[in-house]
Every structure is written in C-alpha cells, then in structure tokens.
Write a protein that holds these residues in place. Structure first.
Motif, PDB file in Angstrom:
ATOM      1  N   GLU A  40       0.867  -1.169   0.000  1.00  0.00           N
ATOM      2  CA  GLU A  40       0.000   0.000   0.000  1.00  0.00           C
ATOM      3  C   GLU A  40       0.904   1.219   0.000  1.00  0.00           C
ATOM      4  O   GLU A  40       2.129   1.091   0.062  1.00  0.00           O
ATOM      5  CB  GLU A  40      -0.891  -0.028   1.245  1.00  0.00           C
ATOM      6  CG  GLU A  40      -0.103  -0.039   2.548  1.00  0.00           C
ATOM      7  CD  GLU A  40      -0.949  -0.404   3.758  1.00  0.00           C
ATOM      8  OE1 GLU A  40      -2.099  -0.824   3.579  1.00  0.00           O
ATOM      9  OE2 GLU A  40      -0.451  -0.270   4.886  1.00  0.00           O
ATOM     10  N   LEU A  87       2.281   4.198   2.030  1.00  0.00           N
ATOM     11  CA  LEU A  87       2.455   4.721   3.385  1.00  0.00           C
ATOM     12  C   LEU A  87       2.921   6.162   3.269  1.00  0.00           C
ATOM     13  O   LEU A  87       3.818   6.456   2.470  1.00  0.00           O
ATOM     14  CB  LEU A  87       3.457   3.859   4.144  1.00  0.00           C
ATOM     15  CG  LEU A  87       2.970   2.416   4.342  1.00  0.00           C
ATOM     16  CD1 LEU A  87       4.128   1.481   4.653  1.00  0.00           C
ATOM     17  CD2 LEU A  87       1.915   2.340   5.439  1.00  0.00           C
ATOM     18  N   TYR A  88       2.328   7.059   4.027  1.00  0.00           N
ATOM     19  CA  TYR A  88       2.609   8.483   3.808  1.00  0.00           C
ATOM     20  C   TYR A  88       2.644   9.268   5.115  1.00  0.00           C
ATOM     21  O   TYR A  88       2.065   8.859   6.135  1.00  0.00           O
ATOM     22  CB  TYR A  88       1.570   9.086   2.866  1.00  0.00           C
ATOM     23  CG  TYR A  88       0.199   9.294   3.478  1.00  0.00           C
ATOM     24  CD1 TYR A  88      -0.202  10.554   3.928  1.00  0.00           C
ATOM     25  CD2 TYR A  88      -0.706   8.242   3.610  1.00  0.00           C
ATOM     26  CE1 TYR A  88      -1.458  10.759   4.487  1.00  0.00           C
ATOM     27  CE2 TYR A  88      -1.960   8.430   4.169  1.00  0.00           C
ATOM     28  CZ  TYR A  88      -2.332   9.692   4.606  1.00  0.00           C
ATOM     29  OH  TYR A  88      -3.575   9.884   5.165  1.00  0.00           O
ATOM     30  N   PRO A 123       2.691  -2.912   5.656  1.00  0.00           N
ATOM     31  CA  PRO A 123       2.463  -2.266   6.951  1.00  0.00           C
ATOM     32  C   PRO A 123       3.581  -2.440   7.968  1.00  0.00           C
ATOM     33  O   PRO A 123       3.856  -1.536   8.758  1.00  0.00           O
ATOM     34  CB  PRO A 123       1.165  -2.925   7.429  1.00  0.00           C
ATOM     35  CG  PRO A 123       0.441  -3.261   6.186  1.00  0.00           C
ATOM     36  CD  PRO A 123       1.524  -3.704   5.224  1.00  0.00           C
ATOM     37  N   VAL A 179       6.408   0.211   8.739  1.00  0.00           N
ATOM     38  CA  VAL A 179       6.268   1.374   9.620  1.00  0.00           C
ATOM     39  C   VAL A 179       7.062   1.143  10.901  1.00  0.00           C
ATOM     40  O   VAL A 179       7.752   2.042  11.399  1.00  0.00           O
ATOM     41  CB  VAL A 179       4.791   1.654   9.936  1.00  0.00           C
ATOM     42  CG1 VAL A 179       4.663   2.837  10.896  1.00  0.00           C
ATOM     43  CG2 VAL A 179       4.000   1.933   8.659  1.00  0.00           C
ATOM     44  N   LYS A 196       5.596   6.687  13.640  1.00  0.00           N
ATOM     45  CA  LYS A 196       4.408   5.824  13.614  1.00  0.00           C
ATOM     46  C   LYS A 196       3.132   6.642  13.712  1.00  0.00           C
ATOM     47  O   LYS A 196       2.162   6.405  12.991  1.00  0.00           O
ATOM     48  CB  LYS A 196       4.473   4.796  14.740  1.00  0.00           C
ATOM     49  CG  LYS A 196       3.316   3.806  14.728  1.00  0.00           C
ATOM     50  CD  LYS A 196       3.489   2.733  15.790  1.00  0.00           C
ATOM     51  CE  LYS A 196       2.345   1.735  15.744  1.00  0.00           C
ATOM     52  NZ  LYS A 196       2.488   0.674  16.780  1.00  0.00           N
ATOM     53  N   THR A 204       2.270   8.548  10.425  1.00  0.00           N
ATOM     54  CA  THR A 204       2.093   7.798   9.179  1.00  0.00           C
ATOM     55  C   THR A 204       0.663   7.321   8.975  1.00  0.00           C
ATOM     56  O   THR A 204       0.032   6.788   9.891  1.00  0.00           O
ATOM     57  CB  THR A 204       3.040   6.581   9.159  1.00  0.00           C
ATOM     58  OG1 THR A 204       4.396   7.042   9.227  1.00  0.00           O
ATOM     59  CG2 THR A 204       2.860   5.767   7.889  1.00  0.00           C
ATOM     60  N   ALA A 237      -2.004   5.494   5.671  1.00  0.00           N
ATOM     61  CA  ALA A 237      -1.907   4.559   4.548  1.00  0.00           C
ATOM     62  C   ALA A 237      -3.101   4.721   3.622  1.00  0.00           C
ATOM     63  O   ALA A 237      -4.204   5.038   4.069  1.00  0.00           O
ATOM     64  CB  ALA A 237      -1.841   3.122   5.059  1.00  0.00           C
ATOM     65  N   TYR A 268      -3.139   0.687   9.153  1.00  0.00           N
ATOM     66  CA  TYR A 268      -2.355   0.153   8.041  1.00  0.00           C
ATOM     67  C   TYR A 268      -2.927  -1.181   7.552  1.00  0.00           C
ATOM     68  O   TYR A 268      -3.146  -1.380   6.362  1.00  0.00           O
ATOM     69  CB  TYR A 268      -0.893  -0.038   8.450  1.00  0.00           C
ATOM     70  CG  TYR A 268      -0.333   1.098   9.266  1.00  0.00           C
ATOM     71  CD1 TYR A 268      -0.351   2.400   8.772  1.00  0.00           C
ATOM     72  CD2 TYR A 268       0.176   0.884  10.532  1.00  0.00           C
ATOM     73  CE1 TYR A 268       0.139   3.458   9.530  1.00  0.00           C
ATOM     74  CE2 TYR A 268       0.672   1.933  11.303  1.00  0.00           C
ATOM     75  CZ  TYR A 268       0.649   3.213  10.795  1.00  0.00           C
ATOM     76  OH  TYR A 268       1.132   4.254  11.551  1.00  0.00           O
TER      77      TYR A 268
END
Length: 434
Positions: free
Chosen positions: A157, A159-160, A283, A286, A297, A300, A302, A372
């Motif tokens: 996925e 993650l941002y 996931p 992270v 953490k 972040t 997703a 996540y």
C-alpha cells in the motif's frame, strides 16, 4: 518472495462419517460401527515457520485438536527460514516427511510440479474454500488441481506522512493515479527547497509495485498455456504499466537507486530519516521506520495503491504462505482435520488479530482498527499472485528479467519496446526451464 511475520495455525477434528444402512427386516438396527466418526490416531508432525504463530495460539489450538482426537499427538516443530528450501526439498522426497507444512505461496507451484504435495482438490469445500483469497488460491493451484490451503497474506500500500500532506494542503489521500501525481506536485512545491526531500521514494526495481500498475492496465506477467506459461511482458497492457512506473519515478523526485530494489537500501530506513513523504510498502515497514524515528508511527497513514480509474484501487500482488500436506504423509486424515479447524472463521479471526490478512476468511473486521492493516486487507480482496509456474522460484532467485527491464527503461538504456521484448524473451526461457 518477501516474507513478513507470520501467524498461527491450529486445528480440530473432522467427522468422517462411515456409510451404513439398516437391514430391511428385524429391528432395523445398523451395524455397530455405522455412522460413527472415524477415529484418528497416531502422531501428526506440523512444521510452521519461525514467527508464524504465537505460542499462546498454537498451544490452545493443539490442545483443542488433541482433546477432540485423543488418539492423535501433535508434534509441533518451528522451522527457520535460513536453509528451509533445501530442508523442505529433502523432507518432501523422503518416505517420512512431516504431515503439515507451511510454504511460501511462490514455492507452492514448484513443489506441486515435482509431485511431492497431496492433491487437496476434493477437500476444498471442507477447508472453507468459498472464503479463500483468490490470489492465494491461484498460487496453490497447479494444472487445474489444488495443492495447498491459504494461510495468510500481506500486500503493499502507499504509506505516507500525514503531517506533510497537511502542510502541503492535501486534504484527502489520492484515489487515482492522477491524484497521486498531483499530490507529488504539491509536496514538491511545499518542501522542494530542501535538496534531500523526496515526495515519494521509488526504487528502480520494485517490481512488486510495478505489478499493480500492470494488473491495473489489464495485463499480467505471463499467461497459462496448459501446464506451461508464456510471458506477456511485451503486451500493450504491460507496456502501459511500465510507462506509468517510469512516470512516477520521474515525477517523484526520488533519490532511490534505479538499479536496485526496495531492500537495497532498505526503504523503510530511508523513510524513517524524515525526508520522504511517501513510499509503496507493507504495513510492517512502519515499525522498521520507527527504529530510526519512534515518532513516525503516529505521523504515518496509509492508502491503497490507486488505479488509473478514479475512486478505485489497483490490484495488488499477494505475498504470503500456504499450508500443504506432503504426498508421502503417513497421517493424511489427521492432517486434513488439522487444516479444517485452521480454515474456520474462529481461527482465521485469530490470524487477523496478528495484523495480517487471513487466507481462508473474508471476515477482516479484526483489522478494522489498524490504520495500516485495514487498508491492506481491503486491497487484498482484489489481490493476485505471480504465475503458478514450477519455475517461478528461479525467476525470483536468479537474474530477474523484470528488474532488468525496469532499470533498462527507467535509465533510458533501452526503449520501451526493446526493454519489454528482451525481458519477455528472458522470462520465456526461465519459465520453459531452458
């Protein structure tokens, strides 16, 4: 395949009713053994990989199984990933293999093709087959027959950094490729004055991510032709997926190497450095990033890898494990009973609590509160596996044509047509075993 922390297995008894019919006269009573469950007995050896199942879970499951089948003793052995391929190869060729084994979903076609796994086709319904993740079922299917039961899955996925998105004026995660590119532009406009900033970290050889864009275009790596596979990397759909990947690399401002993958260097560590706004990963990465910066953490979020079609997510590559029964198992009935309990919603829900997608249940409610895993689980319903070719292991372990193709095209060393044509020919040779 990339391996993630794994989960649990356990199981309980199935009742294998024996047929009996009453006599036509007299009392009409059936023979004393009619309609009685088959009594399972003997030792059941189970091999799961290290990290696959918490001790609390396996202890409870094995106790339940043995209580229901007092004649069976479970011999549970945890295996190490290092050297497991050779250990499995040796064990499966012997006359005394374990009775239940965990194998990677990309390993399953290889062992099925070698004839060392039991055919479970007639047992699929007993093993909750209607709830199996399609991508994992495909990975356990060879030449039209089923040789494994899905255990768990994980997929990629986006993650941002939520804080960076907010500062850049991005109010909602992208839900299309165009929105993803627009988000990159906004992030660069906000943070681009920092020479170390990367709107998205995109390695040149992250072929797992590339698959999503190829799948999204309606393409694939290869198509089945009987027992064999024919590469389709030179199809218009595969070319379109590769074109978008290069567009993403060019737009992202990534400083990732174009001649290596997401593990070299480890992308989660780069993200943890605080100069990257997005990356495509799993996931568990992270937690890896948090080793560099524990605060990351909470920063972040997703979202699913977006499709070219607005509002939809792209199909994802499913990695994970299957459970199989060696063809030379001396306790096949007990092994199937073991798998039957594991496939039930009761125990698949326990699998989901570990943060991974249960392989034989569409109930992903246990993952709903995880920011996540919930995104991952939803995308997994549209997941796909690599071609179920016995030769696929050689593709990943050797000079992977997909990686060569990506680097050649992204760096400009080859045109799109040449890069895909060369990769297509190389993949055909590997899948053909030459």
């Amino acid at each position: 395949m990339k391996r993630w922390m794994k989960l649990a297995a356990g199981v309980v008894a199935i009742s294998l009713a024996t047929a009996g019919c009453a006599g036509s006269g007299g009392s009409g009573s059936a023979p004393s053994n009619a309609n009685q469950p088959q009594q399972l007995s003997g030792e059941l050896t189970v091999w799961l990989m290290t990290g696959s199942a918490p001790e609390t879970l396996t202890s409870a499951l094995h106790k339940e199984f043995q209580d229901a089948n007092p004649g069976v003793k479970v011999k549970y052995e945890i295996q190490q990933w290092n050297g497991i391929q050779q250990k499995l190869t040796t064990a499966l060729a012997s006359q005394t293999p374990p009775d239940v084994i965990e194998i990677g979903n990309t390993q399953t076609p290889q062992f099925a093709g070698e004839g060392v796994l039991a055919d479970l086709t007639d047992s699929v319904n007993d093993l909750n087959g209607s709830q199996w993740l399609k991508g994992l079922k495909d990975s356990a299917t060879f030449d039209g027959k089923v040789y494994g039961m899905p255990f768990y899955a994980a997929n990629r996925e986006v993650l941002y950094r939520k804080d960076m998105f907010e500062q850049a004026g991005i109010t909602t995660p992208p839900t299309s490729r165009d929105e993803l590119l627009a988000a990159i532009d906004k992030l660069k406009a906000k943070f681009g004055s920092d020479p170390d900033f990367q709107a998205m970290y995109v390695p040149g050889q992250n072929w797992y991510a590339l698959l999503s864009f190829i799948f999204d275009e309606g393409g694939d790596i290869a198509k089945a032709e009987g027992k064999n596979f024919k590469s389709t990397l030179n199809s218009p759909e595969a070319k379109a997926g590769l074109e978008f990947y290069k567009k993403l690399v060019d737009a992202s401002g990534t400083k990732a190497p174009k001649d290596n993958d997401e593990s070299n260097p480890q992308q989660a560590g780069i993200y943890g450095g605080g100069k990257v706004a997005m990356f495509i990963g799993t996931p568990n990465e992270v937690a890896t990033a948090a080793k560099t910066d524990p605060s990351i953490k909470d920063k972040t979020g997703a979202f699913a890898i977006p499709s070219k079609t607005a509002g939809k997510s792209a199909p994802v590559f499913l990695g994970g494990s299957n459970l199989a029964i060696p063809v030379n198992s001396k306790n096949t009935a007990a092994a199937k009973a073991y798998l039957k309990l594991l496939s039930s919603q009761k125990y698949m829900s326990e699998v989901a609590k570990t943060g991974f997608v249960p392989g034989t249940s569409t109930d992903i409610s246990a993952l709903a509160s995880d920011p996540y895993a919930s995104v991952m689980a939803k995308a997994a319903q549209n997941g796909r596996a690599v071609p179920s070719s016995p030769k696929w292991g050689e593709v990943e372990a050797g000079q992977n044509p997909l990686k060569d193709m990506m680097t050649a095209y992204i760096t400009g060393a080859k045109s799109l047509d040449q890069a895909t044509a060369d990769a297509n020919a190389a993949l055909d040779k590997l899948l053909a075993g030459s």
